[in-house]
Every structure is written in C-alpha cells, then in structure tokens.
Design an enzyme around this catalytic site. Structure first.
Site, PDB file in Angstrom:
ATOM      1  N   THR A  24      20.828  26.065  14.494  1.00  0.00           N
ATOM      2  CA  THR A  24      20.604  25.117  15.581  1.00  0.00           C
ATOM      3  C   THR A  24      21.913  24.704  16.244  1.00  0.00           C
ATOM      4  O   THR A  24      22.977  24.758  15.618  1.00  0.00           O
ATOM      5  CB  THR A  24      19.902  23.863  14.992  1.00  0.00           C
ATOM      6  OG1 THR A  24      19.997  22.795  15.925  1.00  0.00           O
ATOM      7  CG2 THR A  24      20.555  23.386  13.707  1.00  0.00           C
ATOM      8  N   ASP A  25      21.818  24.222  17.481  1.00  0.00           N
ATOM      9  CA  ASP A  25      23.010  23.677  18.149  1.00  0.00           C
ATOM     10  C   ASP A  25      23.393  22.312  17.579  1.00  0.00           C
ATOM     11  O   ASP A  25      24.486  21.811  17.853  1.00  0.00           O
ATOM     12  CB  ASP A  25      22.807  23.592  19.671  1.00  0.00           C
ATOM     13  CG  ASP A  25      21.680  22.657  20.099  1.00  0.00           C
ATOM     14  OD1 ASP A  25      20.942  22.150  19.226  1.00  0.00           O
ATOM     15  OD2 ASP A  25      21.536  22.428  21.321  1.00  0.00           O
ATOM     16  N   GLU A  26      22.503  21.733  16.763  1.00  0.00           N
ATOM     17  CA  GLU A  26      22.800  20.393  16.229  1.00  0.00           C
ATOM     18  C   GLU A  26      23.985  20.406  15.259  1.00  0.00           C
ATOM     19  O   GLU A  26      24.551  19.361  14.970  1.00  0.00           O
ATOM     20  CB  GLU A  26      21.558  19.794  15.559  1.00  0.00           C
ATOM     21  CG  GLU A  26      20.405  19.668  16.541  1.00  0.00           C
ATOM     22  CD  GLU A  26      19.264  18.777  16.063  1.00  0.00           C
ATOM     23  OE1 GLU A  26      19.508  17.873  15.247  1.00  0.00           O
ATOM     24  OE2 GLU A  26      18.128  18.999  16.517  1.00  0.00           O
ATOM     25  N   TYR A  30      19.707  16.595   8.382  1.00  0.00           N
ATOM     26  CA  TYR A  30      19.186  17.910   8.804  1.00  0.00           C
ATOM     27  C   TYR A  30      20.318  18.799   9.301  1.00  0.00           C
ATOM     28  O   TYR A  30      20.516  19.919   8.810  1.00  0.00           O
ATOM     29  CB  TYR A  30      18.125  17.744   9.906  1.00  0.00           C
ATOM     30  CG  TYR A  30      17.852  19.024  10.672  1.00  0.00           C
ATOM     31  CD1 TYR A  30      17.259  20.122  10.055  1.00  0.00           C
ATOM     32  CD2 TYR A  30      18.206  19.151  12.024  1.00  0.00           C
ATOM     33  CE1 TYR A  30      17.025  21.303  10.747  1.00  0.00           C
ATOM     34  CE2 TYR A  30      17.969  20.326  12.722  1.00  0.00           C
ATOM     35  CZ  TYR A  30      17.377  21.406  12.075  1.00  0.00           C
ATOM     36  OH  TYR A  30      17.152  22.575  12.767  1.00  0.00           O
ATOM     37  N   LYS A  70      21.945  22.305   7.800  1.00  0.00           N
ATOM     38  CA  LYS A  70      21.981  23.571   8.543  1.00  0.00           C
ATOM     39  C   LYS A  70      23.432  24.058   8.670  1.00  0.00           C
ATOM     40  O   LYS A  70      23.706  25.250   8.555  1.00  0.00           O
ATOM     41  CB  LYS A  70      21.346  23.412   9.928  1.00  0.00           C
ATOM     42  CG  LYS A  70      19.844  23.232   9.927  1.00  0.00           C
ATOM     43  CD  LYS A  70      19.058  24.412   9.377  1.00  0.00           C
ATOM     44  CE  LYS A  70      19.122  25.642  10.253  1.00  0.00           C
ATOM     45  NZ  LYS A  70      18.208  26.713   9.742  1.00  0.00           N
TER      46      LYS A  70
HETATM   47  P1  NAD Z   1       9.151  24.583  11.368  1.00  0.00           P
HETATM   48  O1  NAD Z   1       9.380  23.331  10.592  1.00  0.00           O
HETATM   49  O2  NAD Z   1       8.094  24.613  12.406  1.00  0.00           O
HETATM   50  O3  NAD Z   1       8.809  25.780  10.361  1.00  0.00           O
HETATM   51  C1  NAD Z   1       9.508  25.977   9.160  1.00  0.00           C
HETATM   52  C2  NAD Z   1       8.743  27.003   8.325  1.00  0.00           C
HETATM   53  O4  NAD Z   1       9.487  27.230   7.125  1.00  0.00           O
HETATM   54  C3  NAD Z   1       7.348  26.533   7.914  1.00  0.00           C
HETATM   55  O5  NAD Z   1       6.418  27.567   8.103  1.00  0.00           O
HETATM   56  C4  NAD Z   1       7.507  26.198   6.440  1.00  0.00           C
HETATM   57  O6  NAD Z   1       6.307  26.397   5.681  1.00  0.00           O
HETATM   58  C5  NAD Z   1       8.601  27.178   6.015  1.00  0.00           C
HETATM   59  N1  NAD Z   1       9.357  26.707   4.840  1.00  0.00           N
HETATM   60  C6  NAD Z   1       9.915  25.466   4.654  1.00  0.00           C
HETATM   61  N2  NAD Z   1      10.498  25.424   3.438  1.00  0.00           N
HETATM   62  C7  NAD Z   1      10.358  26.638   2.875  1.00  0.00           C
HETATM   63  C8  NAD Z   1      10.771  27.215   1.651  1.00  0.00           C
HETATM   64  N3  NAD Z   1      11.450  26.494   0.737  1.00  0.00           N
HETATM   65  N4  NAD Z   1      10.459  28.503   1.398  1.00  0.00           N
HETATM   66  C9  NAD Z   1       9.774  29.250   2.303  1.00  0.00           C
HETATM   67  N5  NAD Z   1       9.328  28.758   3.464  1.00  0.00           N
HETATM   68  C10 NAD Z   1       9.623  27.469   3.758  1.00  0.00           C
HETATM   69  O7  NAD Z   1      10.570  24.978  11.957  1.00  0.00           O
HETATM   70  P2  NAD Z   1      10.929  25.674  13.352  1.00  0.00           P
HETATM   71  O8  NAD Z   1      11.012  24.646  14.396  1.00  0.00           O
HETATM   72  O9  NAD Z   1      10.058  26.850  13.532  1.00  0.00           O
HETATM   73  O10 NAD Z   1      12.408  26.163  13.054  1.00  0.00           O
HETATM   74  C11 NAD Z   1      12.665  27.432  12.454  1.00  0.00           C
HETATM   75  C12 NAD Z   1      14.158  27.592  12.280  1.00  0.00           C
HETATM   76  O11 NAD Z   1      14.809  27.507  13.535  1.00  0.00           O
HETATM   77  C13 NAD Z   1      14.800  26.529  11.395  1.00  0.00           C
HETATM   78  O12 NAD Z   1      15.751  27.149  10.586  1.00  0.00           O
HETATM   79  C14 NAD Z   1      15.441  25.571  12.376  1.00  0.00           C
HETATM   80  O13 NAD Z   1      16.572  24.962  11.816  1.00  0.00           O
HETATM   81  C15 NAD Z   1      15.819  26.515  13.503  1.00  0.00           C
HETATM   82  N6  NAD Z   1      15.881  25.903  14.850  1.00  0.00           N
HETATM   83  C16 NAD Z   1      14.861  25.151  15.329  1.00  0.00           C
HETATM   84  C17 NAD Z   1      14.921  24.628  16.637  1.00  0.00           C
HETATM   85  C18 NAD Z   1      13.780  23.835  17.225  1.00  0.00           C
HETATM   86  O14 NAD Z   1      13.916  23.300  18.336  1.00  0.00           O
HETATM   87  N7  NAD Z   1      12.630  23.731  16.585  1.00  0.00           N
HETATM   88  C19 NAD Z   1      16.030  24.878  17.421  1.00  0.00           C
HETATM   89  C20 NAD Z   1      17.067  25.672  16.901  1.00  0.00           C
HETATM   90  C21 NAD Z   1      16.956  26.179  15.623  1.00  0.00           C
END
Ligand code: NAD
Length: 360
Positions: free
Chosen positions: A134-136, A167, A171
């Site tokens: 993430t950009d965070e 969080y 990350k």
């Molecule tokens: P989300 O919370 O919607 O989904 C996370 C998924 O990971 C879920 O399906 C959950 O069941 C699974 N999970 C959690 N813990 C687990 C574990 N211990 N073992 C296996 N599976 C596990 O998250 P998202 O928004 O889809 O984000 C996905 C990734 O992208 C993350 O790494 C997040 O940091 C990154 N990200 C998100 C955003 C955003 O805006 N949502 C932006 C940039 C990066």
C-alpha cells in the site's frame, strides 16, 4: 502460467482472480483463510473454471503452505492476504502483526525453500514472488490546506517509509522482509505499493461501500473530522490489470507505485456518492443531509498521492477508469448486489464505528 494468489477471496484478490481467469489462459490457486473479509461468493463468476482451485489455508501455517506449494507447483506467487482495515488495526493490532508480518515471513520462507529446490533452470529463473502493498507505508504528504505547493509532493518509489498506523507499520515491515529476501537469498521478488482502491465486492466497513449502504438505509454518513483528508482513488479492476502486468512483465527486485491520478478529499467522495444515489434512487430529502462529522481517526494521515510514472513508462500501464466513471459503476454495482452486502456482513458487523482508539 500457474499463479498462486493469497487473499484471493478478498476485495482486490478476487478482482485479480476474475481478471486472470477471464482474460488469460493461466491457472489460479486461491489460498485464503476466509477471515471476516474473505468471501468465496466474490468469485462466483469464475469458480467453475477448470483453471481455478481453492485452498482454505492460513499463511501463518507453514506446514499447510508447504503442502499447497508442493501440490500445485506454481510459477509465481501474488501475495495479497492481509488484515487490511486501519480502524481494526487501532482496536486490535495483534492480528495485523501476526498475518501481515509473521504470515509474510512464513510465506517467504516457504517460497524460498520451494524456489531453491526447483530443478528446472528455466522455471527457477522465471519464478516470481509478487508482494502487494500500500501507499500508506510512506506516511502522509503535505496537504493543500497547509502548504502552498502541496501538489508538487507525490509518493515515488524512492520516498522514505514513515507509516502512521498499526496497519501501515505492519505492511511496511512486510515490504522490508520481502526486499531482504531478495538481497540476502536472491528470491526474485516484485513489490507494488498502491493507493486507495474502490469498486465491486468491497467489504462494507470501508468508506465507499459504507456510505452507499448507510445512505440507502437512511442512516448517518459518518465523516471523520472535517473530511478534508485526501486519497488517490483507483478503480479495483485497474489495479488488477496493473498487478498482472507487474507479475508477468516486471523486473525482479523492482518496486512499482500504482495510483489513479485521482486525488479527492473524503468529503468530495461522499458528496459524489450522494449525488449519484440521488440520480439513481431519487428521494425527497437530499442524501447529503445524512452527512455527520464524527471524531477523527487517531493518527489519521492527511494526504496520499502517487507518482505512477514508472509503471506507466516501463510497463505501459495506465488506469482506464476516471473517478467519475468508476464511482458511478461502483454505486450501480452496490444497488444491484445488496444481497451480497447483507450476506458478507453476516451478523458480526453492523457498520458500527471502529478504531476510535484508547482515548475515545
Ligand atoms: P481484504 O481485507 O478485502 O482481503 C484480505 C483477504 O486476505 C481476505 O480474503 C482474507 O480472508 C485473507 N486473509 C487474511 N488473513 C489471512 C491469513 N492469515 N491467511 C490467508 N488469508 C488471509 O483486503 P484487500 O483490500 O483486498 O487488500 C488486499 C491487499 O492489497 C492487502 O495486502 C492490502 O494491504 C493491499 N492494498 C489494499 C488497498 C485497498 O485500498 N484496499 C490498497 C493498496 C494495497
């Protein structure tokens, strides 16, 4: 290619899997623990594909991760599994440390052992471990309310890390581990840092779906502080396309920032949602009347904005959706999929306020 996607039942992971199965001939193994944020219904369009397999596994469980790698023998790992909600990390950081840091470490070690043992030189050279971040991790940028030339400041791949929340700190730690596994062991890794995503299948705790669903039920629309925090919004399907480009064409060891060139204040996002709802589901009272300013999130970052020129120039990726087109599609998707929203909330979460912190 055979791609192992962790967190494939989540918001972005499911978009990545839908993208791969609908647009390529690749095979996908979805490794997901199915926490509150994971829902297999998000993969309903593609789960019948013979190129799709699901493994319910926790990334912290080394024995199980080893079993999955040995059974499926992937060509690349796209690592998205994480605890992802800042407010939940304020209320309970332990799971973020466990999944985001220990889980990433566990996966890296399993991947390293698997990769080192590959006896086919070509498969070994082409293997990739793609860490999705993430950009965070970069902390926050100057805000136009306080700095005259704020828009000259953007996050680049060289920006120093300065995470603010449990969080983003977890990350950031996982990003460091991934890069260390490349420097120390030569594991061919790729890291991407992306801005705020929005779009279909987003769990209703996050700003965009929370506002849509509360508005439809005539509930208050809680805006943190005065709502002038700025985020750079990217439609989730644009992110999925970028991730596939990086895992297939990116240069090992490189980091790519991904962003939408769509800086908006949170309050602007909420106004836009209200105005689209007014058009699609007209009602006498303006949806904007439901906006309620609530106490700000502790440690809330003021502004994020991405310089995405590297991925644009080196890999030829650019977002296809503007904020205006993407948010309209998103609102329409929620209107058409209220059943999904009800089912994923599952009684355990009622869109209550999270993350007010100890001082609340
Ligand atoms: P989300 O919370 O919607 O989904 C996370 C998924 O990971 C879920 O399906 C959950 O069941 C699974 N999970 C959690 N813990 C687990 C574990 N211990 N073992 C296996 N599976 C596990 O998250 P998202 O928004 O889809 O984000 C996905 C990734 O992208 C993350 O790494 C997040 O940091 C990154 N990200 C998100 C955003 C955003 O805006 N949502 C932006 C940039 C990066």
């Amino acid at each position: 290619m055979k791609l192992l996607v962790t967190g494939g039942a989540g918001f972005i992971g499911s978009a990545v899997i839908r993208h791969i199965l609908q647009n390529t001939q690749d095979e996908v193994i979805n490794l997901d623990k199915l926490t509150y944020a994971g829902n297999l219904e998000s993969l309903g369009q593609v789960s019948n594909s013979p190129r799709y397999t699901f493994e319910q596994v926790d990334i912290c469980n080394r024995t199980e991760v080893d079993r999955v790698l040995a059974k499926h023998r992937p060509d690349a790992i796209m690592h998205l599994a994480a605890e992802s909600h800042v407010d939940r990390s304020i209320d309970g950081p332990a799971e973020f440390i466990e999944t985001n840091i220990v889980g990433t470490y566990t996966l890296l070690e399993a991947a390293r052992q698997y990769w080192q043992a590959l006896d086919n030189a070509e498969r070994k050279a082409n293997f990739r471990f793609h860490h999705i971040s993430t950009d965070e991790v970069y902390g926050d940028l100057p805000h136009p309310a306080e700095t005259a030339n704020a828009d000259e400041h953007l996050f680049t791949e060289q920006t120093a890390y300065a995470p603010s929340s449990p969080y983003s700190a977890s990350k950031a730690s996982s990003d460091h581990l991934v890069r260390a596994w490349q420097r120390t062991y030569g594991l061919p890794v790729l890291v991407t840092n992306c801005s705020n995503n929005y779009g279909p299948y987003h769990f209703p705790e996050k700003l965009v779906p929370l506002m849509i669903l509360n508005a439809l039920e005539g509930k208050p629309l809680p805006v943190y502080g005065n709502g002038d925090q700025i985020r750079d919004w990217l439609y989730v399907e644009d992110h999925a396309r970028a991730l596939y480009k990086v895992v297939t064409e990116g240069k090992p060891g490189e980091t790519y920032n991904i962003g939408g060139h769509n800086e908006k204040q949170n309050i602007e996002v909420v106004h836009t949602i209200c105005d689209i709802l007014q058009e699609l589901r007209p009602q006498e009272r303006s949806y904007r009347d439901l906006i309620t300013n609530v106490k700000d999130r502790p440690g809330h970052d003021r502004r994020y904005a991405i310089d995405a020129s590297k991925i644009q120039q080196q890999l030829g990726w650019a977002p296809e959706e503007t904020f205006e087109t993407g948010i309209r599609k998103t609102v329409q998707w929620y209107l058409d999929n209220l059943g999904w929203c009800r089912r994923v909330q599952d009684g355990s979460y009622q869109r209550e306020r999270l993350g007010e912190g100890a001082g609340a």
